[in-house]
Design an enzyme around this catalytic site. Structure first.
Site, PDB file in Angstrom:
ATOM      1  CG  HIS A 117      47.428  41.429  32.789  1.00 29.14           C
ATOM      2  ND1 HIS A 117      48.363  42.186  33.458  1.00 29.14           N
ATOM      3  CD2 HIS A 117      47.585  40.162  33.209  1.00 29.14           C
ATOM      4  CE1 HIS A 117      49.080  41.388  34.248  1.00 29.14           C
ATOM      5  NE2 HIS A 117      48.621  40.159  34.119  1.00 29.14           N
TER       6      HIS A 117
ATOM      7  CE  LYS B 150      47.241  40.456  37.511  1.00 31.91           C
ATOM      8  NZ  LYS B 150      46.676  39.289  36.862  1.00 31.91           N
TER       9      LYS B 150
ATOM     10  CB  SER C 186      49.308  37.513  32.166  1.00 31.70           C
ATOM     11  OG  SER C 186      49.392  36.110  32.137  1.00 31.70           O
TER      12      SER C 186
HETATM   13  C1  LIG Z   1      46.465  38.004  37.560  1.00 30.71           C
HETATM   14  C2  LIG Z   1      45.478  37.263  36.721  1.00 30.71           C
HETATM   15  C3  LIG Z   1      44.368  36.649  37.303  1.00 30.71           C
HETATM   16  C4  LIG Z   1      44.181  36.592  38.790  1.00 30.71           C
HETATM   17  O1  LIG Z   1      43.825  37.815  39.337  1.00 30.71           O
HETATM   18  P1  LIG Z   1      44.072  38.090  40.896  1.00 30.71           P
HETATM   19  O2  LIG Z   1      43.118  39.153  41.227  1.00 30.71           O
HETATM   20  O3  LIG Z   1      45.509  38.454  41.058  1.00 30.71           O
HETATM   21  O4  LIG Z   1      43.757  36.789  41.608  1.00 30.71           O
HETATM   22  C5  LIG Z   1      43.447  36.045  36.467  1.00 30.71           C
HETATM   23  N1  LIG Z   1      43.613  36.032  35.128  1.00 30.71           N
HETATM   24  C6  LIG Z   1      44.679  36.598  34.535  1.00 30.71           C
HETATM   25  C7  LIG Z   1      44.809  36.573  33.050  1.00 30.71           C
HETATM   26  C8  LIG Z   1      45.655  37.216  35.315  1.00 30.71           C
HETATM   27  O5  LIG Z   1      46.719  37.775  34.729  1.00 30.71           O
END
Ligand SMILES: *Cc1c(COP(=O)(O)O)cnc(C)c1O
Length: 412
Positions: free
Chosen positions: A223, A254, A195
């Site tokens: 992502h 996302k 990320s």
């Molecule tokens: C954003 C993210 C999460 C968490 O996801 P949410 O649905 O926002 O709780 C988990 N793993 C990675 C790599 C992320 O970037």
């Protein structure tokens, strides 16, 4: 009659109890990395308004513009009218609605797996899964840049954690060999897309290792969901590794444009998580509106692939222009981005935050990220491209990146 409450002022003697927190915030202010939350005034669009200022938005995870897609909104409103605002219970007591099951079936079919379970967030999907499928005598092999939710899940599991160097498959193998004769189970886990740097995890090579050493293979595709693979099916599809990854985690928060996380795998894995994953058992399920908007989003992934094409062509253009302008967009002291996440590496935390602030004043929202989210000395302004940015908006953003960088000495 309504009762109004005055905001209470803490008496000095109570304030003292949390003085250690105040001291830490003071230290952040000294170091220049203290921040105030920016408040979005309207929709999460390619251009929107934060704190009353109109900016080109390069900070959201709204890769495909689904947060504001009319079909998601309509689905959410219709589900609210029909099924209410909340689900009223955890899934295992009385809070499993038909629409929750429909979403899980939809995702399982989309991902080409036996079964799927939806959690409240990607965070709880990771933490709840890793912590429940392993125990004290087991081992977790984890990439050093894996997401915090994996790290928390690993700690909660009480398994022994072995951290391998970023994307270093040979190092992962070395660690596996050291514990080859230990009786515990082994889990190899990587982010599909990292990320902070935007590079892609070596899912196929780690799957080779998992097969060679009899380990469980798990991928966190937060992502990669909606971004990588055919119609956004994720990293397993990107690598053609169907059937080789035991546990696939994705997010609905996302690119999918709503909220939630999911785990895909065998029917037995999903049944087990229904019975044992603590966030599933002890936290209330999504409102029907959330499940409905997610279902609508998967239809859009299938029917509007041009969004993903635009995302990637915008990304290629933006990255190239940034590199041509002389920015460090990763690949020197940090991993090299291969996805719509493009970091502009500045190094120093304070300079990064100052640059981000100046960009905001000039009309670009690009969040500064410093230690401890990224390693000390590798602070960056992180950008995320979306399918909805027009070429004009991208060009305007580029102009602002360059002119502010020249003013602040980041570019000469
Ligand atoms: C954003 C993210 C999460 C968490 O996801 P949410 O649905 O926002 O709780 C988990 N793993 C990675 C790599 C992320 O970037």
């Amino acid at each position: 009659m309504t009762t109004t409450f005055e905001p209470a002022t803490m008496p000095a003697v109570k304030r003292q109890q949390l003085a250690h927190l105040t001291a830490q915030m003071d230290a952040l202010k000294q170091g220049g990395t203290y921040f105030k939350l920016r408040v979005l005034d309207d929709e999460q669009g390619p251009v929107c308004s934060y704190d009353g200022r109109r900016v080109i938005n390069l900070s959201s995870n709204n890769y495909l513009g689904l947060c504001e897609h009319p079909k998601l909104k309509e689905a959410a409103i219709a589900a609210t009218q029909k099924y209410g605002a909340g689900s009223g219970a955890v899934r295992t007591i009385a809070g499993t609605m038909r629409i929750h099951m429909e979403l899980e079936e939809k995702i399982a079919a989309f991902k080409n797996v036996e079964a799927c379970v939806v959690f409240q967030s990607g965070f709880t999907a990771n933490a709840g899964t890793v912590s429940s499928i392993l125990g004290k005598e087991d081992f977790i092999l984890s990439d050093e840049l894996n997401h915090a939710s994996i790290i928390d899940g690993a700690r909660l599991s009480r398994a022994k954690i072995k951290v391998f160097r970023h994307k270093d498959v040979a190092h992962a193998e070395e660690l596996l060999r050291e514990i080859e004769n230990e009786p515990g189970r082994k889990l190899i886990i990587t982010d599909g897309v990292f990320s902070m740097d935007g590079d892609i995890g070596p899912v196929d090579k780690l799957a080779d290792l998992a097969e060679k050493y009899g380990a469980i293979m798990m991928v966190d595709d937060a992502h990669a969901s909606g971004v990588l693979g055919r119609n956004g099916r994720g990293s397993v599809d990107h690598f053609g590794a169907h059937g080789r990854v035991d546990v696939q985690v994705g997010t609905l928060s996302k690119a999918i444009g709503s909220l939630g996380g999911y785990v895909c795998g065998s029917r037995d894995l999903i049944d087990y998580l229904y019975h044992r994953a603590r966030p599933f058992l002890f936290s209330t399920s999504h409102p029907p509106s959330v499940a409905a908007s997610c279902i609508a989003a998967f239809d859009i992934l299938e029917n509007e692939p041009e969004r993903i094409e635009r995302l990637w062509s915008n990304t290629a253009y933006f990255k190239q222009q940034l590199a041509d302008a002389g920015f460090d967009v990763g690949g020197v002291t940090t991993p090299k981005s291969e996805t719509p996440i493009t970091p502009i590496i500045i190094g120093d935390g304070r300079r990064t935050m100052d640059y981000s602030k100046a960009l905001f004043e000039a009309g670009v929202m690009a969040t500064g990220i410093a230690f401890p989210t990224v390693p000390e000395g590798r602070a960056r302004v992180r950008t995320i491209m979306t399918s909805e940015h027009t070429r004009e908006q991208i060009d305007q953003a580029l102009e602002i990146f360059v002119s502010v960088a020249k003013k602040t000495g980041i570019l000469s």
